[in-house]
Enzyme design. Structure first.
Site, PDB file in Angstrom:
ATOM      1  N   SER A   1       2.809  22.354  30.332  1.00 35.35           N
ATOM      2  CA  SER A   1       3.074  21.419  31.422  1.00 35.35           C
ATOM      3  C   SER A   1       3.919  22.095  32.485  1.00 35.35           C
ATOM      4  O   SER A   1       4.786  22.921  32.169  1.00 35.35           O
ATOM      5  CB  SER A   1       3.824  20.183  30.906  1.00 35.35           C
ATOM      6  OG  SER A   1       4.201  19.334  31.972  1.00 35.35           O
TER       7      SER A   1
ATOM      8  N   TYR B   1      11.460  17.291  26.757  1.00 36.39           N
ATOM      9  CA  TYR B   1      10.032  17.591  26.883  1.00 36.39           C
ATOM     10  C   TYR B   1       9.837  18.923  27.616  1.00 36.39           C
ATOM     11  O   TYR B   1       9.007  19.747  27.208  1.00 36.39           O
ATOM     12  CB  TYR B   1       9.347  16.458  27.635  1.00 36.39           C
ATOM     13  CG  TYR B   1       7.895  16.701  27.990  1.00 36.39           C
ATOM     14  CD1 TYR B   1       6.911  16.716  27.013  1.00 36.39           C
ATOM     15  CD2 TYR B   1       7.505  16.890  29.320  1.00 36.39           C
ATOM     16  CE1 TYR B   1       5.577  16.917  27.336  1.00 36.39           C
ATOM     17  CE2 TYR B   1       6.180  17.092  29.657  1.00 36.39           C
ATOM     18  CZ  TYR B   1       5.221  17.109  28.649  1.00 36.39           C
ATOM     19  OH  TYR B   1       3.912  17.318  28.990  1.00 36.39           O
TER      20      TYR B   1
END
Length: 266
Positions: free
Chosen positions: A150, A161
């Site tokens: 990501s 994350y």
């Protein structure tokens, strides 16, 4: 958006494992691979993956079957690979698409339990999967591993994350060096914000308070500001990049993380 063009038979005779195949990017990748002739093992912890595999099998020529497994632990990853090898005999390509933000908030507002859950969801699912996939590829002296990372490694309001996906990037780079001598390529894509239907299986709690909604809106605005194209991508655009890296057209690419985020490099 322009139409997405498929390449019939691009993956015919290829045995491909796709994790996170019940929804989102993983599901769209599975559809494209099925339409391009792959034999598929579709993996998810949700039982809806079985229905999706049966649906694809009705209209596609390759062998398609499904496995339910929790990839946040080693046992789930090993079960996934064992069942895939029992059905397909080999794994030529592995696409590890499990992961996703659970909470959206400033780092100091995370509990220690929430931080661990984010790392388990978005790093260990890939780490365990790759560890299980690798021995068979080494034995056959060929294979391709594609991890889904990501550009949120440079994002706000989801530091755990971001750290997990930074780990996926490091895993991809380091393993590519180890695996190259065995004829194995290891690459990744780094999606940006991606439009998708409402999730059947929520990643986490829906923002309830005005404060939580504001934190999430900050992510949306940063995503749009960081994209040179000023928009979210589509699931089909993410799948196109992943299947390119999986194909023979990308045979001289390894160790790379390809941002697919409208110009946002993460």
């Amino acid at each position: 958006m322009d139409s997405i063009y498929f390449h019939p038979n691009r993956f015919s005779h290829s045995n491909v494992l796709v994790t996170g195949a019940a929804q989102g990017i993983g599901k769209t990748v599975a559809l494209r691979l099925a339409l391009e002739g792959a034999n598929l093992a579709l993996v998810d912890r949700d039982a809806s993956v079985h229905e999706y595999a049966a649906e694809l099998q009705q209209s596609c020529t390759g062998k398609i079957f499904s496995v339910t497994a929790d990839l946040e632990n080693w046992e789930g990853a090993q079960t996934m690979v064992d069942e895939t090898l029992s059905q397909l005999n080999s794994i030529d390509i592995a696409i590890n698409a499990v992961g996703g933000t659970i909470w959206a908030k400033p780092f100091e507002r995370y509990s220690d339990e929430e931080i661990i859950r984010e790392i388990d969801r978005s790093l260990f699912t890939t780490l365990w999967s790759v560890r299980a996939e690798l021995p068979g590829m080494i034995e056959q002296q060929k294979g391709t591993i594609i991890n889904v990372s990501s550009v949120a490694t440079a994002g706000i309001n989801r530091v755990p994350y971001a750290a997990a996906k930074g780990g996926v990037n490091a895993l991809t780079s380091a393993l590519a060096r180890e695996a190259a001598s065995h004829g194995i390529r290891v690459v990744a894509t780094a999606p940006g914000g991606t439009l998708a239907p409402a999730r059947d299986i929520p990643r986490g709690p829906v923002p309830q308070s005005d404060e939580e909604r504001a934190w999430y809106q900050d992510i949306v605005e940063q995503t749009l500001d960081s994209s040179l194209m000023g928009r979210y991508g589509t699931l089909e655009e993410q799948a196109a990049a992943i299947t390119f890296l999986a194909s023979k057209e990308a045979s001289y690419i390894t160790g790379s993380v390809l941002p697919v985020a409208g110009g946002d490099q993460g």
